[in-house]
Design a protein around this motif. Structure first.
Motif, PDB file in Angstrom:
ATOM      1  N   ALA A   3       4.762   1.922  -0.854  1.00 14.54           N
ATOM      2  CA  ALA A   3       3.311   2.084  -0.956  1.00 14.54           C
ATOM      3  C   ALA A   3       2.595   1.152   0.020  1.00 14.54           C
ATOM      4  O   ALA A   3       1.602   1.536   0.643  1.00 14.54           O
ATOM      5  CB  ALA A   3       2.847   1.821  -2.379  1.00 14.54           C
ATOM      6  N   ILE A   4       3.108  -0.062   0.178  1.00  9.46           N
ATOM      7  CA  ILE A   4       2.503  -1.020   1.112  1.00  9.46           C
ATOM      8  C   ILE A   4       2.679  -0.543   2.545  1.00  9.46           C
ATOM      9  O   ILE A   4       1.756  -0.630   3.362  1.00  9.46           O
ATOM     10  CB  ILE A   4       3.113  -2.427   0.909  1.00  9.46           C
ATOM     11  CG1 ILE A   4       2.696  -2.974  -0.456  1.00  9.46           C
ATOM     12  CG2 ILE A   4       2.677  -3.370   2.017  1.00  9.46           C
ATOM     13  CD1 ILE A   4       3.361  -4.271  -0.814  1.00  9.46           C
ATOM     14  N   GLN A   5       3.852   0.012   2.862  1.00  5.61           N
ATOM     15  CA  GLN A   5       4.092   0.526   4.205  1.00  5.61           C
ATOM     16  C   GLN A   5       3.161   1.698   4.512  1.00  5.61           C
ATOM     17  O   GLN A   5       2.614   1.802   5.611  1.00  5.61           O
ATOM     18  CB  GLN A   5       5.546   0.962   4.353  1.00  5.61           C
ATOM     19  CG  GLN A   5       6.502  -0.205   4.402  1.00  5.61           C
ATOM     20  CD  GLN A   5       7.952   0.264   4.459  1.00  5.61           C
ATOM     21  OE1 GLN A   5       8.285   1.374   4.045  1.00  5.61           O
ATOM     22  NE2 GLN A   5       8.823  -0.621   4.940  1.00  5.61           N
ATOM     23  N   TYR A   6       2.964   2.597   3.541  1.00  8.47           N
ATOM     24  CA  TYR A   6       2.041   3.721   3.733  1.00  8.47           C
ATOM     25  C   TYR A   6       0.615   3.233   3.917  1.00  8.47           C
ATOM     26  O   TYR A   6      -0.133   3.752   4.740  1.00  8.47           O
ATOM     27  CB  TYR A   6       2.114   4.702   2.559  1.00  8.47           C
ATOM     28  CG  TYR A   6       3.362   5.556   2.555  1.00  8.47           C
ATOM     29  CD1 TYR A   6       3.716   6.299   3.678  1.00  8.47           C
ATOM     30  CD2 TYR A   6       4.176   5.626   1.437  1.00  8.47           C
ATOM     31  CE1 TYR A   6       4.847   7.079   3.680  1.00  8.47           C
ATOM     32  CE2 TYR A   6       5.312   6.404   1.434  1.00  8.47           C
ATOM     33  CZ  TYR A   6       5.657   7.128   2.561  1.00  8.47           C
ATOM     34  OH  TYR A   6       6.783   7.899   2.563  1.00  8.47           O
ATOM     35  N   LEU A   7       0.238   2.227   3.156  1.00  4.40           N
ATOM     36  CA  LEU A   7      -1.103   1.666   3.260  1.00  4.40           C
ATOM     37  C   LEU A   7      -1.330   1.043   4.635  1.00  4.40           C
ATOM     38  O   LEU A   7      -2.363   1.272   5.264  1.00  4.40           O
ATOM     39  CB  LEU A   7      -1.334   0.622   2.163  1.00  4.40           C
ATOM     40  CG  LEU A   7      -2.706  -0.039   2.163  1.00  4.40           C
ATOM     41  CD1 LEU A   7      -3.788   0.994   1.888  1.00  4.40           C
ATOM     42  CD2 LEU A   7      -2.746  -1.149   1.153  1.00  4.40           C
TER      43      LEU A   7
END
Length: 112
Positions: A3-7
């Motif tokens: 999720a952090i990478q997508y953000l």
């Protein structure tokens, strides 16, 4: 973690998509500021048309006044540079160039 990478990816993509708009607005601010500086220079060096140069400069300044603070700083820096150097986008300002700028279709919006 995903999720952090997508953000991070989404934020980076958003910044990259917005950057051409910011660059275009900055270039517009510089162009209007340089025009105001050129008109100030031309008013001092081309006798007989001082009133038209001052009117064009005033209307360009009104447009600069409506800009955001960052764009306004870019415009003022371009204005000072054009006036101090006697150049408009790299071309020396002489009587003919001043008159061409004053009559250019790009700047007719200042005379409406």
């Amino acid at each position: 973690m995903k999720a952090i990478q997508y953000l991070i990816f989404a934020l980076t993509a958003l910044m990259l998509m917005a950057s051409p708009t910011w660059a275009d607005s900055r270039r517009d601010a510089q162009r209007v500021g340089a025009f105001a500086g050129a008109m100030k220079y031309c008013a001092e060096h081309d006798t007989g048309r001082e009133g038209r140069y001052k009117l064009a400069r005033y209307r360009a300044f009104k447009e600069v006044n409506e800009m955001s603070s960052r764009r306004k700083l870019d415009a003022l820096a371009a204005r000072n540079f054009a006036y101090d150097r006697g150049r408009y986008w790299g071309r020396r300002l002489d009587r003919n160039h001043c008159r061409q700028l004053l009559g250019a279709s790009e700047w007719r919006r200042f005379f409406n």
